[in-house]
Scaffold this motif. Sequence first.
Motif, PDB file in Angstrom:
ATOM      1  N   SER A  88       0.838  -1.205   0.000  1.00 46.57           N
ATOM      2  CA  SER A  88       0.000   0.000   0.000  1.00 46.57           C
ATOM      3  C   SER A  88       0.872   1.253   0.000  1.00 46.57           C
ATOM      4  N   GLU A  89       1.999   1.216   0.728  1.00 50.24           N
ATOM      5  CA  GLU A  89       2.910   2.356   0.745  1.00 50.24           C
ATOM      6  C   GLU A  89       3.562   2.560  -0.617  1.00 50.24           C
ATOM      7  N   VAL A  90       3.881   1.458  -1.284  1.00 51.91           N
ATOM      8  CA  VAL A  90       4.478   1.547  -2.621  1.00 51.91           C
ATOM      9  C   VAL A  90       3.505   2.219  -3.587  1.00 51.91           C
ATOM     10  N   LEU A  91       2.243   1.807  -3.539  1.00 53.13           N
ATOM     11  CA  LEU A  91       1.242   2.387  -4.431  1.00 53.13           C
ATOM     12  C   LEU A  91       1.033   3.876  -4.138  1.00 53.13           C
ATOM     13  N   GLU A  92       1.011   4.232  -2.861  1.00 51.68           N
ATOM     14  CA  GLU A  92       0.867   5.640  -2.487  1.00 51.68           C
ATOM     15  C   GLU A  92       2.079   6.444  -2.955  1.00 51.68           C
ATOM     16  N   GLU A  98       3.911  10.129  -9.581  1.00 53.07           N
ATOM     17  CA  GLU A  98       3.295  10.431 -10.883  1.00 53.07           C
ATOM     18  C   GLU A  98       2.840  11.887 -10.944  1.00 53.07           C
ATOM     19  N   ILE A  99       2.204  12.356  -9.878  1.00 51.83           N
ATOM     20  CA  ILE A  99       1.734  13.740  -9.839  1.00 51.83           C
ATOM     21  C   ILE A  99       2.906  14.711  -9.914  1.00 51.83           C
ATOM     22  N   MET A 100       3.938  14.462  -9.124  1.00 53.38           N
ATOM     23  CA  MET A 100       5.060  15.392  -9.035  1.00 53.38           C
ATOM     24  C   MET A 100       5.920  15.391 -10.290  1.00 53.38           C
ATOM     25  N   GLU A 101       6.153  14.225 -10.857  1.00 57.42           N
ATOM     26  CA  GLU A 101       6.946  14.161 -12.096  1.00 57.42           C
ATOM     27  C   GLU A 101       6.181  14.807 -13.246  1.00 57.42           C
ATOM     28  N   SER A 162      10.461  16.591  -4.226  1.00 58.12           N
ATOM     29  CA  SER A 162      10.943  15.508  -5.089  1.00 58.12           C
ATOM     30  C   SER A 162      12.168  14.830  -4.498  1.00 58.12           C
ATOM     31  N   ARG A 163      13.038  15.619  -3.871  1.00 57.82           N
ATOM     32  CA  ARG A 163      14.231  15.043  -3.243  1.00 57.82           C
ATOM     33  C   ARG A 163      13.857  14.100  -2.112  1.00 57.82           C
ATOM     34  N   GLU A 164      12.872  14.499  -1.318  1.00 61.12           N
ATOM     35  CA  GLU A 164      12.433  13.627  -0.229  1.00 61.12           C
ATOM     36  C   GLU A 164      11.793  12.361  -0.786  1.00 61.12           C
ATOM     37  N   LEU A 165      11.027  12.502  -1.856  1.00 63.62           N
ATOM     38  CA  LEU A 165      10.393  11.343  -2.473  1.00 63.62           C
ATOM     39  C   LEU A 165      11.448  10.353  -2.962  1.00 63.62           C
ATOM     40  N   ALA A 205       4.079  17.065 -22.213  1.00 61.51           N
ATOM     41  CA  ALA A 205       5.180  16.706 -21.317  1.00 61.51           C
ATOM     42  C   ALA A 205       4.640  16.087 -20.031  1.00 61.51           C
ATOM     43  N   GLU A 206       3.599  16.686 -19.464  1.00 61.61           N
ATOM     44  CA  GLU A 206       3.013  16.140 -18.235  1.00 61.61           C
ATOM     45  C   GLU A 206       2.404  14.765 -18.495  1.00 61.61           C
ATOM     46  N   GLN A 207       1.668  14.631 -19.583  1.00 67.06           N
ATOM     47  CA  GLN A 207       1.036  13.354 -19.921  1.00 67.06           C
ATOM     48  C   GLN A 207       2.084  12.249 -20.068  1.00 67.06           C
ATOM     49  N   LEU A 208       3.162  12.547 -20.783  1.00 65.95           N
ATOM     50  CA  LEU A 208       4.211  11.552 -21.009  1.00 65.95           C
ATOM     51  C   LEU A 208       4.937  11.198 -19.720  1.00 65.95           C
ATOM     52  N   ALA A 209       5.209  12.207 -18.882  1.00 61.97           N
ATOM     53  CA  ALA A 209       5.902  11.952 -17.625  1.00 61.97           C
ATOM     54  C   ALA A 209       5.060  11.086 -16.698  1.00 61.97           C
ATOM     55  N   ARG A 210       3.771  11.343 -16.652  1.00 58.08           N
ATOM     56  CA  ARG A 210       2.900  10.531 -15.798  1.00 58.08           C
ATOM     57  C   ARG A 210       2.815   9.098 -16.314  1.00 58.08           C
ATOM     58  N   ALA A 211       2.734   8.931 -17.628  1.00 57.46           N
ATOM     59  CA  ALA A 211       2.705   7.582 -18.203  1.00 57.46           C
ATOM     60  C   ALA A 211       4.014   6.853 -17.916  1.00 57.46           C
ATOM     61  N   HIS A 212       5.114   7.584 -17.946  1.00 60.66           N
ATOM     62  CA  HIS A 212       6.436   7.014 -17.653  1.00 60.66           C
ATOM     63  C   HIS A 212       6.473   6.455 -16.234  1.00 60.66           C
TER      64      HIS A 212
END
Length: 227
Positions: A88-92, A98-101, A162-165, A205-212
Amino acid sequence: MARRPAKAGGSIARGGGVALGEAVFRSLCEALQAGSYRAGDRLREEEVAQRLKVSRTPVREALGRLAARGFVEPAGGRGLIVRNLDISEVLELYAMREIMEGAAARLAAEHASAPEIDALRDVEQALVEASGTDVVEMARLNRAFHEAICRAARNRYLDNASRELQDWIALLGPTTFTVTARPTTSHGEHQAIIEAIAARDGDKAEQLARAHIREALRCRLKLLQKQ
């Protein structure tokens, strides 16, 4: 076989206005990111102090900060161990990633300079050249690629988050580049993100990054199933 880095060694550099406890904390975070410590590994004050050539006081402070952030937990009176995240933590974690990238890629499309875009291409080329030879180096270059996009986004709060993530991602263990064909598919995804940023197309760019990141999660789940 994937090479695991040796434990972080060498003394902590003094100076630069960084308190010793902070320097030890940063060193341990970097060791987590480098894969020097993995989930279940034990951290003892005395051993860390000897390796970094500092007293136990700043080590105790640094380990306390790691525990407060949830990266380590008590090991029954025998020091601390690096936490193992549950599914569950991995999924969160990947949902936030995904949102941040995606946000970083969108902002980079607005703000990245031409030299920054060229630097992204250079990092990606280095990643391609490392493919199939050194997964540790590939993971390092992949972090550098995503960090470069985040810097180009020109948002200090996003950069800090992002660094903390990335510290949390480090707890997950082996890079997803160990999954068959992932280096090849990841390269295509990176290339597409770079071109969208270069074209100043924030939506794409956002769409591709989220898919990535969704594809990275799919590969991560494959790895977890094998454990």
